[in-house]
Design an enzyme around this catalytic site. Sequence first.
Site, mmCIF file in Angstrom:
data_model
loop_
_atom_site.group_PDB
_atom_site.id
_atom_site.type_symbol
_atom_site.label_atom_id
_atom_site.label_comp_id
_atom_site.label_asym_id
_atom_site.label_seq_id
_atom_site.Cartn_x
_atom_site.Cartn_y
_atom_site.Cartn_z
ATOM 1 N N CYS A 1 -3.169 -3.321 8.373
ATOM 2 C CA CYS A 1 -2.529 -1.415 8.802
ATOM 3 C C CYS A 1 -2.439 -1.788 10.410
ATOM 4 O O CYS A 1 -1.330 -1.300 10.727
ATOM 5 C CB CYS A 1 -4.372 -0.622 9.163
ATOM 6 S SG CYS A 1 -4.388 -0.782 7.013
ATOM 7 N N CYS B 1 0.990 -1.139 -0.030
ATOM 8 C CA CYS B 1 -0.148 -0.342 0.497
ATOM 9 C C CYS B 1 0.771 1.312 0.048
ATOM 10 O O CYS B 1 0.310 2.339 -0.364
ATOM 11 C CB CYS B 1 -0.805 0.192 1.266
ATOM 12 S SG CYS B 1 0.339 0.243 2.969
#
Length: 147
Positions: A103, A34
């Site tokens: 995350c 990402c």
Amino acid sequence: MLYSEKVMDHFRNPRNVGKIEDADGVGEVGNVVCGDIMRIYLKVENNIITDIKFNTFGCGSAIASSSMATELIKGKPISEALQLTNRAVVEALDGLPVHKIHCSVLAEEAVQAAVKDYYDRHGISYDPLAFAIGCSACEHTCEEELA
Ligand code: FES
């Protein structure tokens, strides 16, 4: 709702944002997929994390995860910071969507990188296996992280 109220709260009002100029340990990690980057700064006195700040260039879940991670280990012994798992961060946030679990992994890795930097700078010996940085020591698979 996709995100819990706690996630939204920590995303909108992140705790401990910033930089510590004279930090005792700094950890920076990134996710190649990402492209998000997280940096954590530690101030340590008598083995206690007296101050912690973070900068996250990433998604809302990464910001919420780093905010929660800093809250969970602030004021704790440095050795306890090493035990912080992404699962604990996710639980404290009342959950994250599956595709956002990675995350929280970034937050775990950033904390570990900062602790490792602290140990390295201060010549403190440690068991390398205590650090989950790098896929070999990591309990989850990359497929899971990036799902
Ligand atoms: Fe990259 Fe959240 S999408 S850390």
